[in-house]
Design a protein around this motif. Structure first.
Motif, PDB file in Angstrom:
ATOM      1  N   VAL A  12      33.146  36.276  41.211  1.00 50.01           N
ATOM      2  CA  VAL A  12      32.549  36.573  39.959  1.00 50.01           C
ATOM      3  C   VAL A  12      33.374  36.418  38.718  1.00 50.01           C
ATOM      4  O   VAL A  12      34.770  36.735  38.924  1.00 50.01           O
ATOM      5  CB  VAL A  12      31.987  38.190  39.764  1.00 50.01           C
ATOM      6  CG1 VAL A  12      31.507  38.757  38.730  1.00 50.01           C
ATOM      7  CG2 VAL A  12      31.327  38.640  41.220  1.00 50.01           C
ATOM      8  N   ASN A  13      32.990  35.921  37.677  1.00 49.85           N
ATOM      9  CA  ASN A  13      34.136  35.497  36.560  1.00 49.85           C
ATOM     10  C   ASN A  13      34.131  36.779  35.784  1.00 49.85           C
ATOM     11  O   ASN A  13      33.557  37.690  35.960  1.00 49.85           O
ATOM     12  CB  ASN A  13      33.579  34.039  36.010  1.00 49.85           C
ATOM     13  CG  ASN A  13      32.189  34.387  35.265  1.00 49.85           C
ATOM     14  OD1 ASN A  13      31.904  35.535  34.974  1.00 49.85           O
ATOM     15  ND2 ASN A  13      31.871  33.125  34.719  1.00 49.85           N
ATOM     16  N   ARG A  32      39.856  25.547  44.604  1.00 52.96           N
ATOM     17  CA  ARG A  32      41.276  25.185  44.698  1.00 52.96           C
ATOM     18  C   ARG A  32      42.110  26.059  43.338  1.00 52.96           C
ATOM     19  O   ARG A  32      43.229  26.438  43.502  1.00 52.96           O
ATOM     20  CB  ARG A  32      42.064  23.959  44.795  1.00 52.96           C
ATOM     21  CG  ARG A  32      41.276  22.942  46.188  1.00 52.96           C
ATOM     22  CD  ARG A  32      41.718  21.508  45.966  1.00 52.96           C
ATOM     23  NE  ARG A  32      43.013  21.399  46.043  1.00 52.96           N
ATOM     24  CZ  ARG A  32      43.771  20.954  47.062  1.00 52.96           C
ATOM     25  NH1 ARG A  32      43.328  21.175  48.203  1.00 52.96           N
ATOM     26  NH2 ARG A  32      45.018  20.924  46.844  1.00 52.96           N
ATOM     27  N   LEU A  33      41.472  26.223  42.342  1.00 53.65           N
ATOM     28  CA  LEU A  33      42.189  26.866  41.346  1.00 53.65           C
ATOM     29  C   LEU A  33      41.991  28.212  41.588  1.00 53.65           C
ATOM     30  O   LEU A  33      43.088  28.809  41.214  1.00 53.65           O
ATOM     31  CB  LEU A  33      41.404  26.354  40.042  1.00 53.65           C
ATOM     32  CG  LEU A  33      41.473  25.070  39.162  1.00 53.65           C
ATOM     33  CD1 LEU A  33      40.271  25.076  38.194  1.00 53.65           C
ATOM     34  CD2 LEU A  33      43.003  25.112  38.604  1.00 53.65           C
ATOM     35  N   ARG A  88      43.573  27.329  29.129  1.00 51.36           N
ATOM     36  CA  ARG A  88      41.975  26.800  28.472  1.00 51.36           C
ATOM     37  C   ARG A  88      41.237  26.964  29.853  1.00 51.36           C
ATOM     38  O   ARG A  88      40.032  27.481  29.612  1.00 51.36           O
ATOM     39  CB  ARG A  88      41.921  25.370  28.320  1.00 51.36           C
ATOM     40  CG  ARG A  88      42.619  24.978  27.105  1.00 51.36           C
ATOM     41  CD  ARG A  88      42.048  23.582  26.843  1.00 51.36           C
ATOM     42  NE  ARG A  88      42.611  22.496  27.775  1.00 51.36           N
ATOM     43  CZ  ARG A  88      43.770  21.718  27.501  1.00 51.36           C
ATOM     44  NH1 ARG A  88      44.463  22.158  26.472  1.00 51.36           N
ATOM     45  NH2 ARG A  88      44.184  21.080  28.530  1.00 51.36           N
ATOM     46  N   ILE A  89      41.678  27.188  30.976  1.00 50.99           N
ATOM     47  CA  ILE A  89      40.873  27.601  32.320  1.00 50.99           C
ATOM     48  C   ILE A  89      40.416  29.006  32.123  1.00 50.99           C
ATOM     49  O   ILE A  89      39.511  29.513  32.386  1.00 50.99           O
ATOM     50  CB  ILE A  89      41.531  27.305  33.433  1.00 50.99           C
ATOM     51  CG1 ILE A  89      41.637  25.706  33.557  1.00 50.99           C
ATOM     52  CG2 ILE A  89      41.005  27.822  34.672  1.00 50.99           C
ATOM     53  CD1 ILE A  89      42.731  25.077  34.774  1.00 50.99           C
ATOM     54  N   ARG A  90      41.516  29.872  31.845  1.00 50.36           N
ATOM     55  CA  ARG A  90      41.329  31.296  31.981  1.00 50.36           C
ATOM     56  C   ARG A  90      40.200  31.414  30.926  1.00 50.36           C
ATOM     57  O   ARG A  90      39.561  32.513  30.838  1.00 50.36           O
ATOM     58  CB  ARG A  90      42.817  31.991  31.601  1.00 50.36           C
ATOM     59  CG  ARG A  90      43.546  31.715  32.922  1.00 50.36           C
ATOM     60  CD  ARG A  90      44.752  32.929  32.653  1.00 50.36           C
ATOM     61  NE  ARG A  90      45.705  32.304  33.369  1.00 50.36           N
ATOM     62  CZ  ARG A  90      46.877  32.973  33.626  1.00 50.36           C
ATOM     63  NH1 ARG A  90      47.242  34.164  33.008  1.00 50.36           N
ATOM     64  NH2 ARG A  90      47.947  32.685  34.570  1.00 50.36           N
ATOM     65  N   ASP A 115      37.549  33.698  32.204  1.00 52.88           N
ATOM     66  CA  ASP A 115      37.810  35.038  31.803  1.00 52.88           C
ATOM     67  C   ASP A 115      38.239  35.071  30.374  1.00 52.88           C
ATOM     68  O   ASP A 115      39.111  35.447  29.742  1.00 52.88           O
ATOM     69  CB  ASP A 115      39.011  35.807  32.598  1.00 52.88           C
ATOM     70  CG  ASP A 115      39.221  37.366  32.359  1.00 52.88           C
ATOM     71  OD1 ASP A 115      38.556  37.921  31.886  1.00 52.88           O
ATOM     72  OD2 ASP A 115      40.488  37.546  32.567  1.00 52.88           O
ATOM     73  N   PRO A 116      37.047  35.195  29.351  1.00 50.93           N
ATOM     74  CA  PRO A 116      37.445  34.943  28.072  1.00 50.93           C
ATOM     75  C   PRO A 116      37.976  36.112  27.481  1.00 50.93           C
ATOM     76  O   PRO A 116      38.512  35.903  26.312  1.00 50.93           O
ATOM     77  CB  PRO A 116      35.949  34.153  27.529  1.00 50.93           C
ATOM     78  CG  PRO A 116      35.045  35.101  28.308  1.00 50.93           C
ATOM     79  CD  PRO A 116      35.750  34.965  29.467  1.00 50.93           C
ATOM     80  N   ARG A 117      38.003  37.163  27.953  1.00 51.43           N
ATOM     81  CA  ARG A 117      38.277  38.419  27.168  1.00 51.43           C
ATOM     82  C   ARG A 117      39.712  38.883  28.072  1.00 51.43           C
ATOM     83  O   ARG A 117      40.383  39.947  27.542  1.00 51.43           O
ATOM     84  CB  ARG A 117      37.458  39.371  27.311  1.00 51.43           C
ATOM     85  CG  ARG A 117      36.061  39.173  26.565  1.00 51.43           C
ATOM     86  CD  ARG A 117      35.249  40.522  26.137  1.00 51.43           C
ATOM     87  NE  ARG A 117      35.959  41.355  24.878  1.00 51.43           N
ATOM     88  CZ  ARG A 117      35.638  42.229  24.158  1.00 51.43           C
ATOM     89  NH1 ARG A 117      34.496  42.829  24.716  1.00 51.43           N
ATOM     90  NH2 ARG A 117      36.338  42.903  23.325  1.00 51.43           N
ATOM     91  N   GLY A 118      40.101  38.140  28.821  1.00 48.82           N
ATOM     92  CA  GLY A 118      41.397  38.243  29.487  1.00 48.82           C
ATOM     93  C   GLY A 118      41.507  39.800  30.225  1.00 48.82           C
ATOM     94  O   GLY A 118      42.571  40.440  30.209  1.00 48.82           O
TER      95      GLY A 118
END
Length: 407
Positions: A137-138, A161-162, A384-386, A390-393
């Motif tokens: 779940v992202n 793999r990430l 950039r991947i994060r 997970d845009p709101r960190g």
């Protein structure tokens, strides 16, 4: 103490994460919580654990593929595999004794931390090399499937793999699919005693170059040897070389390895049971399971530079160490401060690598980056991947502020 949430379904986990995405409130993610003292400090009032997402979903021994929910205990996985003569070839270590935690290791936690053991450098690769697919779940609360259940299916493999090795900073794992291999029928270890650390590294490199399929190469200096070997073996140090396979093959290869190694020093042979016990202890870093908070580093370095790096570090601080992965992995314990700046500066002088702080007291943990600082280009890509996942960190904020991408 944080609030602990243990969703029993992926949908429940997604709803929890969606609410936190909307509010911006951070979440601490974990599996069995066996690595709770590892990494950079995480500030969150809520912990989301996968421990209730448990059970083997599918297992096809003939295909050597298993799918399991992320919270499934590793012991349950290994027991099911053993019934069919199979195993996790990447030999995942158990961190509890080293870090001083309780809890139950989970298969999701193994892949989230990319946990690998002594066989990693020789034949098996890392945990991520065995991961075929994952569900997670992202940070928006969206369920994502990456990869597939068969080894030929590579759709989404890079995303899997990430996730492997991201320590819960990119997504909340709910299910993993991974390949397994036939377990070796027999194992033996050749021990060469009384070698210096420099000569031991040379011998391990030479042994690995022989056509004998050595599956483990570790050097135990005198300061740690008694933590592994209490069987009356004489000598100040023990250089351990493992062979695995069919009994007849192991016996023949052991004779050839002994003939090659005899000029280096006195030899001792360990049989199957003693070999398995010894390499479990090497895997789980037995000498430093002392329930202390003395700083402990996991240092990845060019094998030929390992002994020189340890020697240079000993000129700067009180250091104890032993070697795995032919010298490519050094477990290094400090008797005083972590000395991160000194260690990382010396590491650069000795060919580069990664120094990861596995254990330290809470005060020093706040001041010492646990992971090797990233090059600028890698850090930008990671950000950039994060931002996408997970845009709101909200996931494990701070945990991987400086991430070791090549763990």
């Amino acid at each position: 103490m944080t609030e602990l949430l243990t969703p029993e379904t992926e949908a429940e986990a997604a709803a929890i994460i969606a609410r936190h995405h909307d509010s911006g409130a951070p979440l601490r993610l974990c599996g069995g919580d066996t690595r709770s003292g590892f990494g950079n400090p995480v500030e969150a009032e809520v912990t989301l654990s996968s421990r209730a997402l448990s059970g083997i979903v599918a297992y096809e021994p003939s295909e050597m593929v298993m799918t399991a929910k992320a919270g499934t205990p590793v012991a349950e996985i290994e027991a099911a595999l053993a019934e069919n003569g199979q195993f996790l070839a990447f030999e995942p270590m158990d961190h509890r004794g080293m870090i001083g935690t309780e809890g139950t290791p989970t298969i999701g936690g193994v892949f989230a931390a990319n946990v690998s053991g002594p066989r990693r450098f020789a034949l098996a690769g890392a945990a991520r090399d065995h991961l075929l697919g994952a569900r997670f779940v992202n940070g928006r609360g969206e369920a994502i499937r990456a990869g597939g259940r068969v080894m030929k299916n590579v759709t989404g493999l890079d995303l899997s793999r990430l996730i492997a090795g991201s320590h819960g900073t990119l997504g909340f794992l709910t299910e993993v699919t991974f390949k397994v291999l036939p377990a070796p029928k027999s194992a033996a270890t050749l021990i060469v005693t009384d070698l210096t650390e420099e000569d031991a590294v040379k011998l391990m490199a030479a042994a690995m170059a022989l056509p004998l399929e050595v599956s483990g190469a570790s050097h135990l200096p005198y300061s740690v040897r008694s933590a592994f070997l209490n069987d009356g073996i004489n000598g100040d140090s023990a250089t351990c070389l493992r062979l695995e396979g069919l009994p007849e093959s192991v016996s023949a290869r052991l004779d050839k390895l002994a003939a090659y190694a005899e000029p280096f020093g006195p030899l001792t042979r360990l049989g199957d049971a003693d070999t398995r016990e010894l390499w479990r202890e090497i895997r789980d870093v037995a000498p430093y399971q002392d329930r202390s908070l003395r700083p402990l580093w996991r240092v990845s370095v060019t094998p030929s530079e390992a002994a020189a790096l340890v020697g240079a570090m000993r000129l700067e601080a009180a250091v104890d160490a032993f070697y795995d992965w032919q010298g490519g992995l050094v477990w290094m314990r400090m008797d005083g401060a972590p000395e991160a700046d000194i260690l990382r500066a010396l590491l650069k002088k000795h060919g580069g690598g990664h120094a990861t702080l596995m254990r330290v007291d809470p005060a020093a943990r706040k001041l010492t980056p646990a992971f090797e600082p990233q090059p600028a280009a890698v850090a930008a890509l990671d950000a950039r991947i994060r931002a996408k996942l997970d845009p709101r960190g909200i996931f494990n904020p701070g945990k991987m502020a400086q991430q070791e991408m090549a763990a």
